[in-house]
Design a protein around this motif. Structure first.
Motif, PDB file in Angstrom:
ATOM      1  N   ASP A 304       6.670  -9.003  -7.787  1.00 34.84           N
ATOM      2  CA  ASP A 304       6.630  -8.181  -6.575  1.00 34.84           C
ATOM      3  C   ASP A 304       7.916  -7.365  -6.500  1.00 34.84           C
ATOM      4  O   ASP A 304       8.980  -7.883  -6.149  1.00 34.84           O
ATOM      5  CB  ASP A 304       6.493  -9.075  -5.342  1.00 34.84           C
ATOM      6  N   SER A 306       8.096  -4.503  -4.641  1.00 37.67           N
ATOM      7  CA  SER A 306       7.844  -3.540  -3.564  1.00 37.67           C
ATOM      8  C   SER A 306       9.076  -3.231  -2.730  1.00 37.67           C
ATOM      9  O   SER A 306       9.142  -2.189  -2.071  1.00 37.67           O
ATOM     10  CB  SER A 306       6.725  -4.061  -2.647  1.00 37.67           C
ATOM     11  N   SER A 307      10.076  -4.107  -2.754  1.00 43.33           N
ATOM     12  CA  SER A 307      11.300  -3.839  -1.979  1.00 43.33           C
ATOM     13  C   SER A 307      12.159  -2.756  -2.618  1.00 43.33           C
ATOM     14  O   SER A 307      13.006  -2.151  -1.953  1.00 43.33           O
ATOM     15  CB  SER A 307      12.131  -5.119  -1.857  1.00 43.33           C
ATOM     16  N   SER A 334       4.343  -0.886  -7.305  1.00 45.63           N
ATOM     17  CA  SER A 334       4.734  -1.079  -5.904  1.00 45.63           C
ATOM     18  C   SER A 334       6.152  -0.617  -5.618  1.00 45.63           C
ATOM     19  O   SER A 334       6.559  -0.531  -4.458  1.00 45.63           O
ATOM     20  CB  SER A 334       4.604  -2.556  -5.522  1.00 45.63           C
ATOM     21  N   SER A 335       6.928  -0.310  -6.653  1.00 45.39           N
ATOM     22  CA  SER A 335       8.318   0.116  -6.434  1.00 45.39           C
ATOM     23  C   SER A 335       8.384   1.603  -6.151  1.00 45.39           C
ATOM     24  O   SER A 335       7.392   2.332  -6.274  1.00 45.39           O
ATOM     25  CB  SER A 335       9.183  -0.224  -7.645  1.00 45.39           C
TER      26      SER A 335
END
Length: 551
Positions: A304, A306-307, A334-335
């Motif tokens: 993950d 995404s942050s 997601s990045s």
């Protein structure tokens, strides 16, 4: 006074017109002024501010050890109290000869709180290089570790007087047990750092920077890239924090924004992915090779990311291309969008111009390389005739000059170099560039003779000066050659002293003992150097021999 011809009216008019062009291309959400999240206060005062405002926030984490803002505030005040008892006061230089570590960060804050001067020293330095910087800066204290202490001990006899040393494994516990420093937060406008940078005229020079320079750099960079002081900002830094770019990413940005610095000792792909997930990393900067290594990991699709809103790349050996960006988007959908980092130099605290906001349709990567984008708010960039400050028409190639609140005040104890490069507030970069019809900067290469070895800056003149210290060497000429593994390598052509015999192998061995590893050149011993009628080395004639030597 500088002898550079100045055309103030023309330059002022040129900048006014340029600002209008740039305003049209600046993304609508980016303000044209700098936003200071906690006000215009010193860097240690930021730590104290966030300690009161966000007492539960982790300020710094390193290899499983975390420090909240109140803990970091207390620790650096205690170290400052200990330093004050050792006689360190305003204006005194303190050399920090350490790699990435909490001790480096705590020392940085303590030095600034005292109003002393932070002197970061490359932990890869060998004795000859360390001797130069310690003799030049004349610190009142050196902070180091056991692994490096023997190098400090070796150079002590070469200094004008011995310098006190704090070895962190031996004296750190006592130092941070001291009563906290009870003075003020330090001085925003006094000399706060000597950041050494190489050049074409000899050994490295100390760029004088203040805390205001540091604060402006962090605040203008975050303003220009839509980062805010909302809770949750986290930077990941494995760049060396003795580099000014590492200092920006690993110390200044997170502390000015009241966020978290995830500091790593060195690059490691697996650790990087773990950290992004575990800490919700917002921003990281790595080489293109780093991103390629991340993409090659079989587990990246399961992570993950995404942050990671602003992944930034630096093109040293491998270059950023639309394909690399597309590959990253496929591997980490997601990045945020992968982009080049920024244009800058040690003299300006590094972040002067960013390509943020120009990734649509790969505009930034398809433009004439290297596309740098817009100056950060508060910074002006011009392209002028080399040797003057006469601005060139848009599209024409000339020298890039920069004016901003973070431009160095000058070079430490080097008025000649200061007068040559700093003119009426403008730093002359020695870089070739052009500004296009939209007011956007394009960097076209260094006019200085700088060599990039795996991203590390190597200046021929520095190697020439160091090798010339060998007793059997008469003169040296260093030129670059392309290298498939490191991007470039320095090649030294050495003329032995009269009557002396020395081999290339002996000189390489000597270089390994007296220079950082990345600076060690290939060596060819020759009978004569090709010279011009005015006594200068014809370095272009050595280029073909240099390439052959590296085959």
């Amino acid at each position: 006074m500088s002898e550079r011809p100045v055309s103030t009216t023309d330059l002022d008019s040129y900048i006014a017109d340029l600002r209008q062009l740039q305003a049209r291309r600046r993304p609508a959400e980016i303000p044209d002024h700098v936003v200071y999240p906690a006000g215009e206060i010193t860097i240690p005062a930021h730590v104290s501010h966030w300690a009161a405002q966000r007492p539960a926030t982790t300020a710094l984490t390193f290899e499983g050890t975390a420090f909240t803002y109140p803990e970091l505030d207390d620790l650096h005040r205690r170290l400052a109290g200990w330093m004050a008892d050792q006689g360190i006061s305003r204006g005194d230089r303190v050399a920090v000869y350490l790699g990435n570590s909490p001790e480096f960060v705590i020392a940085f804050l303590a030095i600034l709180r005292l109003g002393a001067v932070h002197v970061p020293v490359n932990p890869m330095f060998a004795p000859a290089e360390l001797t130069h910087e310690l003799r030049d800066a004349e610190p009142g204290l050196v902070l180091t570790n056991r692994a490096l202490a023997s190098t400090v001990e070796e150079v002590q006899p070469r200094l004008d007087s011995p310098v006190p040393v704090l070895i962190v494994e031996d004296g750190w516990a006592d130092a941070i047990a001291h009563e906290p420093f009870t003075g003020d937060d330090g001085d925003l406008d006094a000399l706060a750092a000597l950041n050494y940078t190489g050049g074409t005229t000899g050994l490295p020079k100390g760029c004088q920077h203040t805390q205001r320079h540091m604060l402006y750099t962090a605040a203008s960079a975050t303003t220009a890239t839509q980062l805010s002081a909302e809770p949750g900002f986290t930077s990941l830094c494995y760049l060396p924090i003795f580099w000014i770019a590492g200092e920006d990413l690993g110390i200044l940005l997170p502390f000015v924004l009241g966020g978290t610095s995830v500091l790593m000792a060195r690059w490691d792909a697996a650790t990087t992915l773990d950290a992004i997930e575990a800490f919700g990393v917002s921003v990281m900067t790595g080489t293109v090779e780093n991103y390629l290594e991340l993409m090659a990991r079989p587990d990246i699709g399961e992570r993950d990311l995404s942050s990671l809103v602003d992944p930034q790349a630096v093109s040293f050996v491998r270059k950023m291309t639309p394909q690399v960006r597309a590959d990253w988007a496929a591997a980490a959908p997601s990045s945020g969008t992968l982009r080049e980092s920024s244009y800058g130099m040690t003299e300006t605290h590094t972040i002067d111009c960013v390509p943020y906001g120009f990734a649509a349709d790969d505009e930034d990567l398809l433009a004439e390389p290297v596309f740098c984008g817009l100056p950060v708010p508060g910074t002006d960039i011009a392209v002028v005739e080399f040797g003057t400050q006469t601005p060139l028409p848009l599209g024409e190639v000339g020298e890039i000059i920069v004016r901003s609140p973070s431009v160095t005040d000058g070079y430490w104890r080097n008025p000649e170099a200061t007068a040559d490069q700093l003119v009426d507030g403008w730093i002359h970069t020695g870089d070739n560039g052009r500004i296009d019809e939209q007011g956007l900067l394009h960097y076209l290469g260094r006019r200085k003779e700088m060599i990039k070895v795996k991203g590390m800056s190597v200046f021929p003149a520095e190697i020439e000066v160091l090798l010339a210290q060998h007793p059997l060497v008469e003169s040296v000429a260093v030129v670059p050659t392309d290298d498939p593994d490191s991007g470039q390598r320095p090649v030294a052509f050495v003329l032995p002293a009269e009557g002396a015999t020395v081999t290339a192998e002996e000189l390489v061995s000597w270089s390994r003992e007296n220079m950082a590893t990345y600076k060690v050149p290939l060596v060819k011993v020759i009978g004569a150097l090709p010279m011009t009628a005015t006594g200068k080395v014809r370095k272009h004639e050595l280029a073909e021999d240099a390439a052959a030597l590296n085959r």
